[in-house]
Motif scaffolding. Structure first.
Motif, PDB file in Angstrom:
ATOM      1  N   VAL A 209       0.960  -1.253  -0.053  1.00 16.68           N
ATOM      2  CA  VAL A 209       0.033  -0.079   0.057  1.00 16.68           C
ATOM      3  C   VAL A 209       1.110   1.260  -0.178  1.00 16.68           C
ATOM      4  N   SER A 210       0.959   2.052  -1.018  1.00 17.66           N
ATOM      5  CA  SER A 210       1.437   3.304  -0.953  1.00 17.66           C
ATOM      6  C   SER A 210       0.612   4.435  -1.301  1.00 17.66           C
ATOM      7  N   THR A 211       0.221   4.733  -2.479  1.00 15.18           N
ATOM      8  CA  THR A 211      -0.668   5.683  -2.732  1.00 15.18           C
ATOM      9  C   THR A 211      -2.229   5.099  -2.689  1.00 15.18           C
ATOM     10  N   VAL A 212      -2.849   6.007  -2.143  1.00 18.84           N
ATOM     11  CA  VAL A 212      -4.461   5.694  -1.957  1.00 18.84           C
ATOM     12  C   VAL A 212      -5.052   6.845  -2.765  1.00 18.84           C
ATOM     13  N   VAL A 213      -6.459   6.210  -2.888  1.00 18.40           N
ATOM     14  CA  VAL A 213      -7.331   7.440  -3.495  1.00 18.40           C
ATOM     15  C   VAL A 213      -8.242   7.701  -2.190  1.00 18.40           C
ATOM     16  N   ALA A 214      -8.208   8.889  -1.614  1.00 24.21           N
ATOM     17  CA  ALA A 214      -9.020   8.925  -0.427  1.00 24.21           C
ATOM     18  C   ALA A 214      -9.283  10.656  -0.315  1.00 24.21           C
ATOM     19  N   THR A 278      -6.847   5.961 -10.100  1.00 27.67           N
ATOM     20  CA  THR A 278      -8.307   7.041  -9.943  1.00 27.67           C
ATOM     21  C   THR A 278      -9.455   6.558 -10.570  1.00 27.67           C
ATOM     22  N   GLU A 279      -9.413   6.058 -11.583  1.00 30.09           N
ATOM     23  CA  GLU A 279     -10.416   5.626 -12.343  1.00 30.09           C
ATOM     24  C   GLU A 279     -11.227   4.656 -11.904  1.00 30.09           C
ATOM     25  N   ALA A 281     -11.034   3.770  -8.695  1.00 33.83           N
ATOM     26  CA  ALA A 281     -11.695   4.257  -7.580  1.00 33.83           C
ATOM     27  C   ALA A 281     -13.016   4.867  -7.874  1.00 33.83           C
ATOM     28  N   ALA A 282     -12.823   5.725  -8.756  1.00 33.61           N
ATOM     29  CA  ALA A 282     -14.250   6.616  -9.253  1.00 33.61           C
ATOM     30  C   ALA A 282     -15.409   5.532  -9.606  1.00 33.61           C
ATOM     31  N   ARG A 283     -15.002   4.743 -10.308  1.00 36.13           N
ATOM     32  CA  ARG A 283     -15.986   3.487 -10.650  1.00 36.13           C
ATOM     33  C   ARG A 283     -16.685   2.808  -9.558  1.00 36.13           C
ATOM     34  N   GLU A 284     -15.854   2.543  -8.537  1.00 35.47           N
ATOM     35  CA  GLU A 284     -16.175   1.846  -7.367  1.00 35.47           C
ATOM     36  C   GLU A 284     -17.028   2.716  -6.489  1.00 35.47           C
ATOM     37  N   MET A 285     -16.821   4.153  -6.652  1.00 34.75           N
ATOM     38  CA  MET A 285     -17.453   5.048  -5.629  1.00 34.75           C
ATOM     39  C   MET A 285     -18.946   5.423  -6.224  1.00 34.75           C
ATOM     40  N   ALA A 286     -18.891   5.272  -7.651  1.00 35.33           N
ATOM     41  CA  ALA A 286     -20.079   5.663  -8.346  1.00 35.33           C
ATOM     42  C   ALA A 286     -21.288   5.280  -7.829  1.00 35.33           C
ATOM     43  N   PRO A 287     -21.737   3.950  -7.583  1.00 34.26           N
ATOM     44  CA  PRO A 287     -22.991   3.425  -7.204  1.00 34.26           C
ATOM     45  C   PRO A 287     -23.620   4.364  -6.117  1.00 34.26           C
ATOM     46  N   ALA A 299     -14.252  15.194  -2.491  1.00 36.77           N
ATOM     47  CA  ALA A 299     -12.720  15.723  -2.383  1.00 36.77           C
ATOM     48  C   ALA A 299     -11.984  14.535  -2.303  1.00 36.77           C
ATOM     49  N   ALA A 300     -12.255  13.349  -2.970  1.00 33.66           N
ATOM     50  CA  ALA A 300     -11.419  12.065  -3.078  1.00 33.66           C
ATOM     51  C   ALA A 300     -10.334  12.140  -4.079  1.00 33.66           C
ATOM     52  N   GLY A 301      -9.102  11.974  -3.823  1.00 29.35           N
ATOM     53  CA  GLY A 301      -8.106  12.158  -4.734  1.00 29.35           C
ATOM     54  C   GLY A 301      -6.774  11.416  -4.277  1.00 29.35           C
TER      55      GLY A 301
END
Length: 471
Positions: A209-214, A278-279, A281-287, A299-301
């Motif tokens: 685990v290094s970078t996260v989208v958070a 990031t793409e 992550a965005a797909r999983e958050m979308a629903p 503000a997730a990035g």
């Protein structure tokens, strides 16, 4: 005139490796302070221990003089269990060694480290181990109580990643506990808190685990019921890479938040997707996002994992007034949703909050008796935290917390995450360990029969069997 404990310690603990601090010393006020300013205790002696031998000597000193003993790692516990009025504090803060083995994917951590220090050291190798959500939290308290945070769904609880620990026991003996050594003790320290000894070193498994989208997504508090309803239906079906905890809170009046949102009450979700895609992550958050009105802020990035771990540090520095309550939750009913909405709208201060942390995913891969953490079937851990920088607000935030907890407790699974409980008595401790309590009590009797380590969510030693002798 008899010596004070601090004077006696200086006479008896010659060559002590560390620092002995008493009430007459210049640094005493800073040394006695803990994270929660609602806790105002005056130890007779604070012993900053630089090695395990020093810890053993302080334990023996406290026992010889009949003084109660507290153990402090980071000092974050809400009930102030890392300090004691008139007793002795074993302060582990000098134990700061951190050694990362990137090939073995392990990290050895001194008992005085805080999680931010560990996160930075492991992130340099693109690795991490699960911890909490505030980086100033001590490793020892969080790790022995369970360890719940952003990586739980992907990597399990902190205790699920503990490979070994070095302890000083109540009799001064120094031992190692692992899957191969002192196995009952190893079982007990993975969730049983500080009941069994002072842990001077931990060995944790690491994950890539290094970078996260958070980051947070905020909606107006007026749609809290809609947000929580959508969240409860969404998250259990999300992939393990995606964590999201629900919160009630207030938008801080500071960057990076837009000025027009400052001090607005909110229902929110704090995201953490383990990976830098990031793409994806965005797909999983979308629903969840698609099921709700447009948020006030999304503000997730991408960010380094340690930045995510420290995201709340500025909002919650040491020195605020805190009062916590907590519960495990299996299901969030419609009635519970409405109660949450009511109390969320009544949040009394900017720092006061309610969080629902997910504990499914990898945390459910471990059985309820494999560690003391008995609520492996629970889906969330709720915490109600009344917080105010102003001491004059202590009563107000306490009452809001208690009222919120008492309203929602009938909708809970019964027990609570011990790291988020106040000093609530034996019945509550037993409820939080379920059937594992009796085994914990037997291990306690084997390693601390006199209950020297009792300033914690206490496991009382099981009474030894009594056998009658017939003539």
């Amino acid at each position: 005139m008899s010596n004070t404990p601090a004077q006696a310690a200086r006479q008896e603990l010659t060559g002590f490796t560390g620092e002995l601090i008493g009430p007459d010393d210049a640094g005493y006020e800073d040394a006695r302070a803990v994270y929660n300013a609602m806790i105002d205790k005056h130890p007779a002696l604070i012993a900053r221990c630089a090695d395990a031998d020093a810890v053993a000597r302080v334990i023996a000193f406290a026992r010889t003089h009949g003084l109660r003993l507290a153990v402090r790692g980071g000092g974050h516990h809400g009930a102030g269990l890392g300090t004691v009025e008139g007793g002795v504090v074993v302060d582990l803060s000098p134990l700061k060694d951190i050694h990362v083995d990137p090939e073995a994917r392990t990290v050895r951590v001194g008992g005085g480290c805080v999680w931010g220090e560990v996160d930075r050291a492991t992130n340099a190798h693109g690795l991490a181990t699960p911890s909490g959500i505030i980086s100033t939290t001590g490793v020892g308290g969080l790790a022995t109580g369970g360890g719940l945070g952003h990586l739980t769904r992907k990597c399990g609880l902190t205790i699920d990643n503990l490979l070994a620990a070095d302890l000083v026991l109540a009799d001064g003996q120094q031992v190692r506990a692992s899957a191969d050594e002192n196995t009952d003790l190893f079982w007990a320290i993975r969730g049983g808190g500080g009941n069994f000894g002072v842990i001077t070193s931990f060995l944790f498994r690491l994950h890539e685990v290094s970078t996260v989208v958070a980051g947070p997504t905020f909606w107006p508090i007026e749609v809290s019921a809609d947000v929580l309803t959508a969240y409860r239906d969404f998250l259990p079906n999300a992939p393990r890479e995606l964590s999201a905890f629900f919160l009630h809170g207030t938008v801080p009046p500071a960057p990076p938040f837009p000025e027009e949102l400052h001090l607005r009450k909110t229902a929110g979700v704090v995201w953490c997707y383990t990976g830098d895609d990031t793409e994806a992550a965005a797909r999983e958050m979308a629903p969840l996002l698609d099921a709700l009105p447009t948020p006030m802020l999304h503000a997730a990035g991408p960010m380094p994992h340690p930045d995510m771990q420290g995201m709340f540090d500025g909002l919650y520095p040491p020195g605020h007034q805190w009062y916590w309550r907590a519960d495990f939750v299996n299901e969030i009913s419609d009635d519970a949703v409405e109660l949450h909405a009511k109390f969320g709208a009544e949040t009394p201060t900017m720092q006061s909050t309610m969080h629902l942390y997910p504990i499914d995913g990898a945390a459910h891969d471990v059985g309820p008796n494999e560690t003391p953490w008995a609520y492996r079937d629970a889906r969330w851990a709720s915490v109600y935290a009344g917080v105010d920088p102003d001491p004059a607000g202590a009563e107000r935030v306490t009452q809001w917390t208690v009222d919120y907890f008492e309203a929602l407790h009938p909708h809970s699974a019964g027990g609570a995450y011990v790291n988020m409980m106040m000093d609530e008595g034996q019945e509550r401790v037993r409820a939080s360990y379920r059937d594992n309590y009796d085994r914990l009590a037997r291990v306690k009797a084997d390693h601390d029969p006199d209950n020297v380590f009792r300033l914690n969510q206490n496991i009382r030693p099981a009474p030894k069997p009594h056998f009658e002798t017939r003539p």
